[in-house]
Enzyme design. Sequence first.
Site, PDB file in Angstrom:
ATOM      1  N   HIS A   1     -49.599  95.339 -38.081  1.00  0.00           N
ATOM      2  CA  HIS A   1     -48.183  95.603 -37.827  1.00  0.00           C
ATOM      3  C   HIS A   1     -48.035  96.675 -36.752  1.00  0.00           C
ATOM      4  O   HIS A   1     -48.625  97.749 -36.841  1.00  0.00           O
ATOM      5  CB  HIS A   1     -47.529  96.075 -39.131  1.00  0.00           C
ATOM      6  CG  HIS A   1     -46.057  96.321 -39.017  1.00  0.00           C
ATOM      7  ND1 HIS A   1     -45.460  97.466 -39.505  1.00  0.00           N
ATOM      8  CD2 HIS A   1     -45.065  95.578 -38.479  1.00  0.00           C
ATOM      9  CE1 HIS A   1     -44.162  97.409 -39.288  1.00  0.00           C
ATOM     10  NE2 HIS A   1     -43.900  96.279 -38.659  1.00  0.00           N
TER      11      HIS A   1
ATOM     12  N   GLU B   1     -49.601  92.264 -34.035  1.00  0.00           N
ATOM     13  CA  GLU B   1     -48.141  92.183 -33.959  1.00  0.00           C
ATOM     14  C   GLU B   1     -47.641  93.368 -33.155  1.00  0.00           C
ATOM     15  O   GLU B   1     -48.065  94.505 -33.387  1.00  0.00           O
ATOM     16  CB  GLU B   1     -47.538  92.203 -35.371  1.00  0.00           C
ATOM     17  CG  GLU B   1     -46.039  91.945 -35.414  1.00  0.00           C
ATOM     18  CD  GLU B   1     -45.188  93.203 -35.364  1.00  0.00           C
ATOM     19  OE1 GLU B   1     -43.964  93.086 -35.168  1.00  0.00           O
ATOM     20  OE2 GLU B   1     -45.745  94.332 -35.492  1.00  0.00           O
TER      21      GLU B   1
ATOM     22  N   ASP C   1     -44.152  94.877 -30.363  1.00  0.00           N
ATOM     23  CA  ASP C   1     -42.714  94.800 -30.156  1.00  0.00           C
ATOM     24  C   ASP C   1     -42.343  94.881 -28.685  1.00  0.00           C
ATOM     25  O   ASP C   1     -42.837  95.755 -27.958  1.00  0.00           O
ATOM     26  CB  ASP C   1     -42.032  95.951 -30.896  1.00  0.00           C
ATOM     27  CG  ASP C   1     -42.390  95.977 -32.374  1.00  0.00           C
ATOM     28  OD1 ASP C   1     -41.775  95.214 -33.135  1.00  0.00           O
ATOM     29  OD2 ASP C   1     -43.301  96.745 -32.757  1.00  0.00           O
TER      30      ASP C   1
ATOM     31  N   HIS D   1     -41.026  99.745 -30.332  1.00  0.00           N
ATOM     32  CA  HIS D   1     -40.309  99.248 -31.501  1.00  0.00           C
ATOM     33  C   HIS D   1     -38.878  99.767 -31.575  1.00  0.00           C
ATOM     34  O   HIS D   1     -37.939  99.008 -31.807  1.00  0.00           O
ATOM     35  CB  HIS D   1     -41.054  99.651 -32.777  1.00  0.00           C
ATOM     36  CG  HIS D   1     -40.345  99.231 -34.036  1.00  0.00           C
ATOM     37  ND1 HIS D   1     -39.380 100.020 -34.658  1.00  0.00           N
ATOM     38  CD2 HIS D   1     -40.434  98.094 -34.769  1.00  0.00           C
ATOM     39  CE1 HIS D   1     -38.930  99.386 -35.718  1.00  0.00           C
ATOM     40  NE2 HIS D   1     -39.530  98.220 -35.808  1.00  0.00           N
TER      41      HIS D   1
END
Length: 302
Positions: free
Chosen positions: A62, A90, A92, A105
């Site tokens: 994450h 993952e 952003d 993010h």
Amino acid sequence: MRNPLSVTFHLLLSMLVLGCGASTSTSEDLLVSNHYLTFDEVADTRAFFTWNTDWRPMVSAHRGGSYPGYPENAIETFDYVLQHTPALIECDISMTKDSVLVMMHDNTVDRTTSGTGKVGDLTLEKLRSFHLDDASGKSTAFNVPTLREVLEWAKGKAVLTLDIKSNVPYELVLDEIGETASKPHVVLITYSLAAAKKLYSMDPELMLSVTLRNEKEWDRFVETGIPSENIIAFTGVAERSAAFNEKLHQHGVCVILGTLGNLDQRAAARGDQLYKEFVNKGADILATDRPIEAANIIREQP
């Protein structure tokens, strides 16, 4: 025609599917033992994420992972995680004032960098003048990477699951993916069926992460007409029943369980064996803030 993946990427995929295997295994051993993964058969993420009974559990880091000295959404952190375990990464996507796609993010840079201000109010040059902070607020020597840099870095190393923030036009993301020939190692995260339908209409070869937490959401997804081979099912941040996970498997759909947050905290407090319970109930991928710890446990699966 789909572009073939590089040999190196196939080696990584083999390691992922086998749960990283024993440390004494060679890359050649992994390829031989994995009968459905060959250099020619896996051409993109749609093929790779089609669930079958040979599937082995894996982790998704994450925000790319976050460890002391290694901040979220940094290429150096991605490398650090991959030194310990194969993982999906993952990360952003946000956009600067001068329309450059970068990895961030939050809407502002205050929490994660040495600077302040909204991402959309800062040029790339200004953003590059800041250093990334780790989760404890300690400054590092690392800078905010662009999406293009991350796409180029990932070739032959990792599958990316990309979280597109609301200020970012899909067209710009798809342009970057196309210009870097990155489609074979990219999954795009969606938060609504409308978003999934739009992305599918823009490119029917894209692999999408779609939130599917119950039977009703599955039924609504079926009505979209998006083929199940185009999706991974994100089942949220709470455990789902083994029966629901099995239904998704029957349609060839892989299940991502978000252990980030509460479930990760439970595992840290009660013992990492909890991660095994999640995969034993049908979670194929654990989206976690503790990718190294989770991978160390689930790679022990028989």
